[in-house]
Design a protein around this motif. Structure first.
Motif, PDB file in Angstrom:
ATOM      1  N   ASN A 226       3.550  -4.371  11.440  1.00 45.27           N
ATOM      2  CA  ASN A 226       4.417  -4.006  12.564  1.00 45.27           C
ATOM      3  C   ASN A 226       4.175  -2.496  13.092  1.00 45.27           C
ATOM      4  OD1 ASN A 226       6.921  -2.640  13.593  1.00 45.27           O
ATOM      5  ND2 ASN A 226       8.054  -4.094  12.739  1.00 45.27           N
ATOM      6  N   PRO A 227       3.979  -2.250  14.541  1.00 44.40           N
ATOM      7  CA  PRO A 227       3.371  -1.163  15.125  1.00 44.40           C
ATOM      8  C   PRO A 227       4.527  -0.046  15.026  1.00 44.40           C
ATOM      9  CG  PRO A 227       4.181  -2.543  17.044  1.00 44.40           C
ATOM     10  CD  PRO A 227       4.110  -3.481  15.411  1.00 44.40           C
ATOM     11  N   LEU A 228       5.638  -0.220  14.707  1.00 40.07           N
ATOM     12  CA  LEU A 228       6.670   0.758  14.966  1.00 40.07           C
ATOM     13  C   LEU A 228       6.683   1.840  13.658  1.00 40.07           C
ATOM     14  CD1 LEU A 228       9.844  -1.088  16.025  1.00 40.07           C
ATOM     15  CD2 LEU A 228       8.135   0.238  17.580  1.00 40.07           C
ATOM     16  N   PRO A 229       7.277   2.960  13.682  1.00 38.98           N
ATOM     17  CA  PRO A 229       7.238   4.004  12.354  1.00 38.98           C
ATOM     18  C   PRO A 229       7.926   3.180  11.297  1.00 38.98           C
ATOM     19  CG  PRO A 229       7.703   5.109  14.451  1.00 38.98           C
ATOM     20  CD  PRO A 229       7.795   3.707  14.769  1.00 38.98           C
ATOM     21  N   LYS A 230       7.539   3.421  10.042  1.00 38.21           N
ATOM     22  CA  LYS A 230       7.998   2.374   8.847  1.00 38.21           C
ATOM     23  C   LYS A 230       9.222   3.499   8.474  1.00 38.21           C
ATOM     24  CE  LYS A 230       4.624  -0.461   8.603  1.00 38.21           C
ATOM     25  NZ  LYS A 230       4.021  -0.466   9.882  1.00 38.21           N
ATOM     26  N   PRO A 231      10.091   2.686   7.912  1.00 38.21           N
ATOM     27  CA  PRO A 231      11.286   3.714   6.942  1.00 38.21           C
ATOM     28  C   PRO A 231      10.839   4.478   6.234  1.00 38.21           C
ATOM     29  CG  PRO A 231      11.698   1.091   7.083  1.00 38.21           C
ATOM     30  CD  PRO A 231      10.102   1.224   7.615  1.00 38.21           C
ATOM     31  N   ALA A 232      11.409   5.594   6.005  1.00 37.54           N
ATOM     32  CA  ALA A 232      11.091   6.556   4.889  1.00 37.54           C
ATOM     33  C   ALA A 232      10.771   6.065   3.489  1.00 37.54           C
ATOM     34  CB  ALA A 232      12.079   7.604   4.946  1.00 37.54           C
ATOM     35  N   ASP A 233      11.436   5.178   3.102  1.00 40.71           N
ATOM     36  CA  ASP A 233      11.245   4.592   1.828  1.00 40.71           C
ATOM     37  C   ASP A 233      10.316   3.602   1.628  1.00 40.71           C
ATOM     38  OD1 ASP A 233      12.619   2.631   3.130  1.00 40.71           O
ATOM     39  OD2 ASP A 233      13.861   2.318   1.665  1.00 40.71           O
ATOM     40  N   TYR A 234       9.396   3.338   2.866  1.00 43.17           N
ATOM     41  CA  TYR A 234       8.519   2.081   2.763  1.00 43.17           C
ATOM     42  C   TYR A 234       7.456   2.564   2.095  1.00 43.17           C
ATOM     43  CZ  TYR A 234       5.170  -1.520   4.562  1.00 43.17           C
ATOM     44  OH  TYR A 234       4.381  -2.458   4.827  1.00 43.17           O
ATOM     45  N   VAL A 235       6.778   1.734   1.233  1.00 38.46           N
ATOM     46  CA  VAL A 235       5.467   2.204   0.445  1.00 38.46           C
ATOM     47  C   VAL A 235       4.415   1.117   0.327  1.00 38.46           C
ATOM     48  CG1 VAL A 235       6.889   3.581  -1.118  1.00 38.46           C
ATOM     49  CG2 VAL A 235       6.512   1.093  -1.771  1.00 38.46           C
ATOM     50  N   GLY A 236       4.552   0.136   1.430  1.00 36.53           N
ATOM     51  CA  GLY A 236       3.628  -1.095   1.389  1.00 36.53           C
ATOM     52  C   GLY A 236       2.557  -0.717   2.233  1.00 36.53           C
ATOM     53  N   PRO A 237       1.517  -1.566   2.545  1.00 38.37           N
ATOM     54  CA  PRO A 237       0.586  -1.538   3.618  1.00 38.37           C
ATOM     55  C   PRO A 237       0.963  -1.153   4.787  1.00 38.37           C
ATOM     56  CG  PRO A 237       0.314  -3.421   2.248  1.00 38.37           C
ATOM     57  CD  PRO A 237       1.773  -2.892   1.920  1.00 38.37           C
ATOM     58  N   ARG A 238       0.150  -0.481   5.604  1.00 37.57           N
ATOM     59  CA  ARG A 238       0.757   0.179   6.880  1.00 37.57           C
ATOM     60  C   ARG A 238      -0.282  -0.447   8.146  1.00 37.57           C
ATOM     61  NH1 ARG A 238       4.263   4.313   7.087  1.00 37.57           N
ATOM     62  NH2 ARG A 238       4.987   4.806   4.711  1.00 37.57           N
ATOM     63  N   SER A 239      -0.977  -1.500   7.805  1.00 39.08           N
ATOM     64  CA  SER A 239      -1.842  -2.109   8.896  1.00 39.08           C
ATOM     65  C   SER A 239      -2.407  -3.442   8.200  1.00 39.08           C
ATOM     66  CB  SER A 239      -3.056  -1.187   9.110  1.00 39.08           C
ATOM     67  OG  SER A 239      -4.204  -1.205   7.979  1.00 39.08           O
ATOM     68  N   TYR A 240      -2.942  -4.307   9.156  1.00 43.60           N
ATOM     69  CA  TYR A 240      -3.510  -5.513   8.791  1.00 43.60           C
ATOM     70  C   TYR A 240      -4.595  -5.348   7.840  1.00 43.60           C
ATOM     71  CZ  TYR A 240      -0.961  -7.577  12.607  1.00 43.60           C
ATOM     72  OH  TYR A 240       0.239  -8.115  13.585  1.00 43.60           O
ATOM     73  N   PHE A 241      -5.477  -4.325   8.177  1.00 41.36           N
ATOM     74  CA  PHE A 241      -6.490  -4.212   7.099  1.00 41.36           C
ATOM     75  C   PHE A 241      -6.025  -3.823   5.500  1.00 41.36           C
ATOM     76  CE2 PHE A 241      -9.649  -2.788  10.735  1.00 41.36           C
ATOM     77  CZ  PHE A 241      -9.665  -4.300  10.928  1.00 41.36           C
ATOM     78  N   GLU A 242      -5.158  -3.019   5.491  1.00 38.26           N
ATOM     79  CA  GLU A 242      -4.617  -2.573   4.175  1.00 38.26           C
ATOM     80  C   GLU A 242      -3.774  -3.872   3.640  1.00 38.26           C
ATOM     81  OE1 GLU A 242      -1.980   0.850   4.444  1.00 38.26           O
ATOM     82  OE2 GLU A 242      -3.706   2.175   4.579  1.00 38.26           O
ATOM     83  N   PHE A 243      -3.061  -4.446   4.678  1.00 40.55           N
ATOM     84  CA  PHE A 243      -2.590  -5.643   3.801  1.00 40.55           C
ATOM     85  C   PHE A 243      -3.428  -6.673   3.365  1.00 40.55           C
ATOM     86  CE2 PHE A 243      -1.217 -10.045   3.997  1.00 40.55           C
ATOM     87  CZ  PHE A 243      -0.215 -10.245   3.200  1.00 40.55           C
ATOM     88  N   LEU A 244      -4.581  -6.764   3.841  1.00 42.87           N
ATOM     89  CA  LEU A 244      -5.603  -8.003   3.487  1.00 42.87           C
ATOM     90  C   LEU A 244      -6.186  -7.478   1.861  1.00 42.87           C
ATOM     91  CD1 LEU A 244      -7.528  -8.688   6.738  1.00 42.87           C
ATOM     92  CD2 LEU A 244      -5.861 -10.056   5.572  1.00 42.87           C
ATOM     93  N   GLN A 245      -6.202  -6.227   1.856  1.00 41.57           N
ATOM     94  CA  GLN A 245      -6.787  -5.550   0.522  1.00 41.57           C
ATOM     95  C   GLN A 245      -5.856  -6.012  -0.614  1.00 41.57           C
ATOM     96  OE1 GLN A 245      -8.708  -1.936   0.810  1.00 41.57           O
ATOM     97  NE2 GLN A 245      -8.182  -1.853   3.039  1.00 41.57           N
ATOM     98  N   THR A 246      -4.460  -6.319  -0.433  1.00 38.18           N
ATOM     99  CA  THR A 246      -3.469  -6.726  -1.340  1.00 38.18           C
ATOM    100  C   THR A 246      -3.595  -7.906  -1.724  1.00 38.18           C
ATOM    101  OG1 THR A 246      -1.752  -6.974  -0.161  1.00 38.18           O
ATOM    102  CG2 THR A 246      -2.178  -4.796  -0.495  1.00 38.18           C
ATOM    103  N   VAL A 247      -4.110  -9.052  -1.042  1.00 35.22           N
ATOM    104  CA  VAL A 247      -3.973 -10.496  -1.084  1.00 35.22           C
ATOM    105  C   VAL A 247      -4.574 -10.772  -2.663  1.00 35.22           C
ATOM    106  CG1 VAL A 247      -4.457 -12.627  -0.347  1.00 35.22           C
ATOM    107  CG2 VAL A 247      -3.905 -10.860   1.267  1.00 35.22           C
ATOM    108  N   GLN A 248      -3.799 -11.528  -3.460  1.00 31.89           N
ATOM    109  CA  GLN A 248      -4.176 -12.078  -4.822  1.00 31.89           C
ATOM    110  C   GLN A 248      -4.743 -13.518  -4.683  1.00 31.89           C
ATOM    111  OE1 GLN A 248      -4.035  -9.769  -7.416  1.00 31.89           O
ATOM    112  NE2 GLN A 248      -3.899  -8.466  -5.346  1.00 31.89           N
ATOM    113  N   PRO A 249      -5.478 -13.636  -5.658  1.00 32.32           N
ATOM    114  CA  PRO A 249      -5.932 -15.122  -5.667  1.00 32.32           C
ATOM    115  C   PRO A 249      -4.993 -16.169  -6.126  1.00 32.32           C
ATOM    116  CG  PRO A 249      -6.744 -14.007  -7.655  1.00 32.32           C
ATOM    117  CD  PRO A 249      -6.106 -12.991  -6.818  1.00 32.32           C
TER     118      PRO A 249
END
Length: 442
Positions: A226-249
């Motif tokens: 999501n390109p919009l600013p994240k909520p203040a309490d958001y702690v997850g990945p902030r880009s597609y690249f960051e998300f891909l690093q969290t994918v589990q087997p």
């Protein structure tokens, strides 16, 4: 980590595969026509006619019938430039007999006409090429010949072709592991997968695309992109690249086909790292410019400006048809060989049908998936690109036919429209083979 506390409109992000909240009997194509609703009309539009990305209204039905042709007004995008070269012409030939063409939808007993299928499928635009000539072109909803429409997961097939091209050029090795190109993915499930497994979506990764499940990974992917600013309490990945690093087997690489958007995003990162160009630049240089496209295309991006490889392409109907003709002509545009013929030939061979069968696509029995293309293995050797809500590029080499279609069906899954689209395509192919639309010589 789950993100159930984030507002649904923000979760939607750019996944372009949302589960829509629609009535049990949604409005018909006629009753949901954007022109009837007057979306985004006025200076400014009155509150009840406004459509916004931030509140998620842009992908509620029937608003989404307007949004699919106006994404660049709602979210950040990056250009896929056509360059300054000449437009590849599309000769046309009227084929009035098409309106009377009939077929029987799957699971029904009464025939339906070609024209009636447009309404049944919530078609926004359809273009048919026969031997390279435009024999049918129609626009509905909010789409015009001058506009662009979201291709959604048809984007994946563009990315798959680029990946296969880079393998042919030696810039990628199909048998090397992802970690060798993107070390940042070494600790993720992608790290030990090969490039070939990415392309055929036979990776063993945990990634559910069940949009009805608020805990499915697809929602975390959407929140990250999501390109919009994240909520203040958001702690997850902030880009597609960051998300891909969290994918589990989950499961083993190479064991079965599982359709998962994250594979295409991972391929996009690999191609970007291997070439030094993002996927929008690659698409422009390797395909869009030599194709002779008549319009620029564009791709949606995340907050880092990364193009959404899994579903962010928006383009014109005629240019989608031109792209299909490129594949039908085995990679040629006029006298220029844009894509090596060997790449197209390999794509058309398809993937492992037994692995595909494990995915449970009951309406696609006997099909396979290869290099992010759907291969029918029917008698005509037809193959296609598919996207949610009815996006399609169907290529029938035997009938010398290309069908480019955009839609805004209220149900995301193609199972909702396959029964009235795939038999229509097959009927049209037979009609053309039997001389139903005689073309002039030359």
């Amino acid at each position: 980590m789950r993100y159930a506390g984030i507002k649904r409109g923000l979760l939607v992000g750019l996944s372009l595969g949302w589960a829509l909240s629609v009535a049990a009997v949604p409005l018909s194509a006629e009753d949901s026509d954007p022109a009837r609703w007057g979306w985004m009309q006025g200076s400014p539009p009155p509150p009840e006619k406004r459509i916004s990305f931030a509140d998620g209204s842009y992908f509620q039905f029937p608003q989404m019938r307007w949004s699919v042709a106006h994404f660049r007004q709602l979210m950040p995008t990056v250009q896929v430039a056509r360059g300054t070269g000449p437009i590849q012409p599309l000769a046309s030939h009227s084929c009035a007999a098409l309106d009377a063409l009939t077929f029987v939808p799957w699971g029904q007993s009464e025939p339906m006409t070609w024209a009636e299928s447009m309404r049944a499928n919530y078609t926004d635009g359809i273009a048919v090429l026969h031997r390279g000539r435009l024999i049918d072109e129609r626009y509905f909803g909010a789409l015009t010949a001058e506009g662009q429409h979201a291709a959604m997961s048809v984007t994946k097939s563009f990315m798959g072709l680029l990946g296969a091209l880079l393998i042919e050029e030696g810039l990628l090795d199909a048998e090397r592991q992802v970690v060798e190109y993107v070390p940042e993915l070494g600790a993720s499930a992608f790290g030990s997968a090969t490039i070939a497994q990415l392309l055929d979506m036979t990776t063993g990764i945990r990634f559910s695309e069940d949009y009805a499940d608020p805990n499915a990974e697809v929602w975390a992917h959407a929140a990250a992109g999501n390109p919009l600013p994240k909520p203040a309490d958001y702690v997850g990945p902030r880009s597609y690249f960051e998300f891909l690093q969290t994918v589990q087997p989950e499961g083993e690489h190479g064991a079965a086909f599982h359709y998962r958007t994250a594979n295409t995003d991972a391929l996009g990162w690999v191609m970007t790292r291997a070439t030094g160009q993002n996927v929008a630049q690659l698409l422009s240089e390797r395909i869009w410019q030599p194709l002779g496209a008549e319009q620029d295309a564009y791709m949606t991006v995340d907050s880092w400006g990364t193009p959404f490889a899994g579903g962010g392409l928006n383009l014109s109907l005629r240019d989608l048809a031109r792209f299909g003709e490129l594949l039908r002509q085995n990679g040629r545009v006029g006298e220029q060989q844009v894509i090596p013929a060997a790449v197209i030939a390999d794509l058309r061979t398809g993937g492992d049908q037994a692995q595909f069968a494990q995915a449970g696509y009951s309406q696609l029995e006997g099909w396979s998936y290869h290099q992010m293309w759907w291969i029918t293995h029917n008698a005509h050797g037809a193959f296609m690109a598919r996207g949610v809500h009815g996006q399609a590029l169907y290529i029938d080499p035997t009938a010398e036919m290309v069908i480019a279609r955009f839609g805004s069906h209220p149900v995301a899954a193609n199972a909702a429209n396959d029964a009235t689209s795939l038999p229509a395509y097959q009927a049209l192919a037979t009609f053309l083979l039997e001389g139903g639309c005689a073309l002039p010589e030359g």
